[in-house]
Design a protein around this motif. Structure first.
Motif, PDB file in Angstrom:
ATOM      1  N   LYS A  33     -18.639  -9.258 -47.924  1.00  0.00           N
ATOM      2  CA  LYS A  33     -17.989 -10.547 -47.763  1.00  0.00           C
ATOM      3  C   LYS A  33     -17.696 -10.752 -46.281  1.00  0.00           C
ATOM      4  O   LYS A  33     -17.168  -9.864 -45.610  1.00  0.00           O
ATOM      5  CB  LYS A  33     -16.692 -10.596 -48.570  1.00  0.00           C
ATOM      6  CG  LYS A  33     -16.041 -11.970 -48.593  1.00  0.00           C
ATOM      7  CD  LYS A  33     -14.806 -11.982 -49.473  1.00  0.00           C
ATOM      8  CE  LYS A  33     -14.172 -13.367 -49.481  1.00  0.00           C
ATOM      9  NZ  LYS A  33     -12.946 -13.405 -50.315  1.00  0.00           N
ATOM     10  N   HIS A  82     -21.218 -11.396 -37.225  1.00  0.00           N
ATOM     11  CA  HIS A  82     -20.609 -11.334 -38.551  1.00  0.00           C
ATOM     12  C   HIS A  82     -19.147 -10.895 -38.451  1.00  0.00           C
ATOM     13  O   HIS A  82     -18.859  -9.805 -37.940  1.00  0.00           O
ATOM     14  CB  HIS A  82     -21.354 -10.337 -39.441  1.00  0.00           C
ATOM     15  CG  HIS A  82     -22.839 -10.565 -39.508  1.00  0.00           C
ATOM     16  ND1 HIS A  82     -23.421 -11.354 -40.470  1.00  0.00           N
ATOM     17  CD2 HIS A  82     -23.854 -10.106 -38.725  1.00  0.00           C
ATOM     18  CE1 HIS A  82     -24.740 -11.373 -40.287  1.00  0.00           C
ATOM     19  NE2 HIS A  82     -25.023 -10.620 -39.238  1.00  0.00           N
ATOM     20  N   GLN A 110     -14.956 -20.267 -44.073  1.00  0.00           N
ATOM     21  CA  GLN A 110     -16.261 -20.443 -44.695  1.00  0.00           C
ATOM     22  C   GLN A 110     -16.911 -19.082 -44.919  1.00  0.00           C
ATOM     23  O   GLN A 110     -17.957 -18.763 -44.356  1.00  0.00           O
ATOM     24  CB  GLN A 110     -17.126 -21.346 -43.821  1.00  0.00           C
ATOM     25  CG  GLN A 110     -16.557 -22.745 -43.665  1.00  0.00           C
ATOM     26  CD  GLN A 110     -16.388 -23.444 -45.002  1.00  0.00           C
ATOM     27  OE1 GLN A 110     -17.360 -23.749 -45.667  1.00  0.00           O
ATOM     28  NE2 GLN A 110     -15.157 -23.697 -45.402  1.00  0.00           N
ATOM     29  N   SER A 111     -16.278 -18.275 -45.743  1.00  0.00           N
ATOM     30  CA  SER A 111     -16.800 -16.947 -46.021  1.00  0.00           C
ATOM     31  C   SER A 111     -17.900 -17.032 -47.068  1.00  0.00           C
ATOM     32  O   SER A 111     -17.974 -17.985 -47.848  1.00  0.00           O
ATOM     33  CB  SER A 111     -15.680 -16.023 -46.505  1.00  0.00           C
ATOM     34  OG  SER A 111     -15.079 -16.542 -47.677  1.00  0.00           O
ATOM     35  N   ILE A 112     -18.770 -16.035 -47.068  1.00  0.00           N
ATOM     36  CA  ILE A 112     -19.827 -15.964 -48.063  1.00  0.00           C
ATOM     37  C   ILE A 112     -19.687 -14.658 -48.825  1.00  0.00           C
ATOM     38  O   ILE A 112     -19.065 -13.700 -48.364  1.00  0.00           O
ATOM     39  CB  ILE A 112     -21.224 -16.074 -47.417  1.00  0.00           C
ATOM     40  CG1 ILE A 112     -21.464 -14.923 -46.428  1.00  0.00           C
ATOM     41  CG2 ILE A 112     -21.391 -17.417 -46.724  1.00  0.00           C
ATOM     42  CD1 ILE A 112     -22.869 -14.912 -45.847  1.00  0.00           C
ATOM     43  N   SER A 113     -20.263 -14.624 -50.006  1.00  0.00           N
ATOM     44  CA  SER A 113     -20.120 -13.477 -50.891  1.00  0.00           C
ATOM     45  C   SER A 113     -21.007 -12.320 -50.452  1.00  0.00           C
ATOM     46  O   SER A 113     -21.906 -12.478 -49.614  1.00  0.00           O
ATOM     47  CB  SER A 113     -20.485 -13.879 -52.320  1.00  0.00           C
ATOM     48  OG  SER A 113     -21.869 -14.213 -52.392  1.00  0.00           O
ATOM     49  N   ARG A 114     -20.760 -11.157 -51.043  1.00  0.00           N
ATOM     50  CA  ARG A 114     -21.593  -9.990 -50.762  1.00  0.00           C
ATOM     51  C   ARG A 114     -23.053 -10.262 -51.115  1.00  0.00           C
ATOM     52  O   ARG A 114     -23.967  -9.810 -50.425  1.00  0.00           O
ATOM     53  CB  ARG A 114     -21.083  -8.790 -51.560  1.00  0.00           C
ATOM     54  CG  ARG A 114     -19.688  -8.335 -51.181  1.00  0.00           C
ATOM     55  CD  ARG A 114     -19.189  -7.249 -52.106  1.00  0.00           C
ATOM     56  NE  ARG A 114     -17.826  -6.828 -51.760  1.00  0.00           N
ATOM     57  CZ  ARG A 114     -17.114  -5.983 -52.487  1.00  0.00           C
ATOM     58  NH1 ARG A 114     -17.626  -5.476 -53.596  1.00  0.00           N
ATOM     59  NH2 ARG A 114     -15.888  -5.650 -52.103  1.00  0.00           N
ATOM     60  N   LYS A 115     -23.256 -11.008 -52.191  1.00  0.00           N
ATOM     61  CA  LYS A 115     -24.616 -11.284 -52.649  1.00  0.00           C
ATOM     62  C   LYS A 115     -25.385 -12.125 -51.642  1.00  0.00           C
ATOM     63  O   LYS A 115     -26.593 -11.936 -51.440  1.00  0.00           O
ATOM     64  CB  LYS A 115     -24.563 -11.989 -54.006  1.00  0.00           C
ATOM     65  CG  LYS A 115     -25.920 -12.147 -54.678  1.00  0.00           C
ATOM     66  CD  LYS A 115     -25.764 -12.718 -56.076  1.00  0.00           C
ATOM     67  CE  LYS A 115     -27.121 -12.833 -56.769  1.00  0.00           C
ATOM     68  NZ  LYS A 115     -26.989 -13.369 -58.148  1.00  0.00           N
ATOM     69  N   LYS A 116     -24.701 -13.055 -50.984  1.00  0.00           N
ATOM     70  CA  LYS A 116     -25.366 -13.945 -50.033  1.00  0.00           C
ATOM     71  C   LYS A 116     -25.407 -13.371 -48.622  1.00  0.00           C
ATOM     72  O   LYS A 116     -26.178 -13.834 -47.787  1.00  0.00           O
ATOM     73  CB  LYS A 116     -24.665 -15.304 -50.015  1.00  0.00           C
ATOM     74  CG  LYS A 116     -24.804 -16.083 -51.314  1.00  0.00           C
ATOM     75  CD  LYS A 116     -24.127 -17.444 -51.204  1.00  0.00           C
ATOM     76  CE  LYS A 116     -24.296 -18.249 -52.487  1.00  0.00           C
ATOM     77  NZ  LYS A 116     -23.644 -19.582 -52.392  1.00  0.00           N
ATOM     78  N   SER A 117     -24.590 -12.372 -48.349  1.00  0.00           N
ATOM     79  CA  SER A 117     -24.497 -11.814 -47.002  1.00  0.00           C
ATOM     80  C   SER A 117     -25.689 -10.915 -46.691  1.00  0.00           C
ATOM     81  O   SER A 117     -26.115 -10.108 -47.524  1.00  0.00           O
ATOM     82  CB  SER A 117     -23.203 -11.005 -46.863  1.00  0.00           C
ATOM     83  OG  SER A 117     -23.223 -10.207 -45.694  1.00  0.00           O
ATOM     84  N   ALA A 118     -26.205 -11.028 -45.476  1.00  0.00           N
ATOM     85  CA  ALA A 118     -27.285 -10.143 -45.029  1.00  0.00           C
ATOM     86  C   ALA A 118     -26.804  -8.707 -44.908  1.00  0.00           C
ATOM     87  O   ALA A 118     -27.604  -7.771 -44.935  1.00  0.00           O
ATOM     88  CB  ALA A 118     -27.830 -10.629 -43.687  1.00  0.00           C
TER      89      ALA A 118
END
Length: 315
Positions: free
Chosen positions: A233, A255, A221-229
């Motif tokens: 990624k 993280h 369940q990885s998230i993108s650079r845009k969504k990451s605090a």
């Protein structure tokens, strides 16, 4: 838990973290809102057993850390490894402290790791620059050398890669301290959930990945650079500590950074995790800050010693 009265020192302001000497050893606490120099307030001290004293001493030796600590898996130096037959690996990685997601600062510790059967055995040590062993992590037993075919070794390594590893036992400055139990995997060798528990029964926490969506329940369940605090990624884990008398539940983020910008995983390492970043500033209880560091160390050590079902390194 034991209540202890403190006095706000001169120059300290509300929200500032101060260090105080108590009967159970040094502690770090935040000055409550609305208080000023000279005001009195109470804190709950950890149990006064040897493990708690060791934890207080460890916190004192670590000093003032930044808002986060980062375990640099991609910066690991590997002193020895075998992929397919013995599934062994040994090396060390730097541990830095600073702002989450910002370029690493100076090393505050090293995480030394060794596994003689990846995924089933682990020995790791958190060591300060002056050589003090703050914590030791142990999982499983060193496997006995037995004659076996290459095919059997490879199949055994492949099958255990999909099973949660045994519990990891942690000690702090030589005192048994806590247990980290991985409860499930989200894909080959990467945990989906875990339970942290101190030896004295306090400070329990659940470590969980984001809720899974869609039909593919084994996908990270990885998230993108845009969504990451962090702007990278990653697979974000939440570490939620149990509510206890006098202590509300506290949650922080751990993280598991998989972004290629965080460096290339060394050869002979199977994980795609480049860094493990643990946020400390969201936790007010100093002993839970130590717990967070130990949780991050365990997650980093488990990833860097993940078993590989075939020869080759990480990406």
């Amino acid at each position: 838990m034991q209540a202890f009265e403190l006095v706000v020192p001169n120059g300290a302001v509300a929200g500032q973290t101060i260090q105080a000497v108590t009967p159970n050893g040094p502690v770090q606490v935040a000055v409550p809102a609305g208080l000023a120099a000279g005001d009195r307030f109470q804190v709950q001290l950890p149990p006064s057993d040897e493990a708690a004293k060791a934890a207080a001493s460890a916190l004192s030796q670590l000093g003032n850390l930044g808002r986060s600590v980062t375990f640099g898996l991609s910066s690991s130096s590997i002193s020895g490894a075998d992929g397919l037959i013995d599934q062994s690996v040994a090396g060390e990685m730097p541990v830095t402290s600073g702002e989450p997601g910002v370029a690493a600062g100076p090393d505050v510790m090293k995480l030394r790791f060794q596994s003689s059967k990846r995924g089933r055995h682990l020995h790791a040590e958190l060591v300060t620059p002056d050589g003090t062993r703050i914590a030791v992590l142990d999982m499983g037993e060193v496997p006995k050398s037995t004659p076996g075919a290459l095919f059997g070794s490879a199949i055994g390594g492949y099958s255990t890669a999909f099973q949660p590893p045994p519990p990891v036992q942690l000690s702090v400055l030589g005192q048994a301290y806590g247990t980290y139990t991985c409860t499930s995997l989200m894909n080959c060798g990467v945990q989906a959930g875990a339970r942290w528990q101190r030896r004295d029964g306090t400070g329990g926490a659940m470590i969980a990945e984001p809720e899974r969506v869609g039909c593919c329940t084994t996908a990270p369940q990885s998230i993108s650079r845009k969504k990451s605090a962090l702007g990278k990624k990653e697979v974000p884990f939440t570490a939620t500590f149990d509510a206890e008398k006098g202590h509300p539940a506290e949650t922080t983020m751990v993280h598991a950074v998989t972004d290629s910008s965080a460096g290339k995983v060394p050869q002979f390492i199977a994980t795609n995790v480049r860094q493990v970043v643990v946020e400390l500033d969201k936790i007010t209880d100093p002993h839970k800050k130590l717990d967070c560091i130990l949780i991050g160390a365990t997650l980093a050590a488990l990833n860097v010693t993940t078993g590989i079902p075939s020869s080759g390194g990480g990406g």
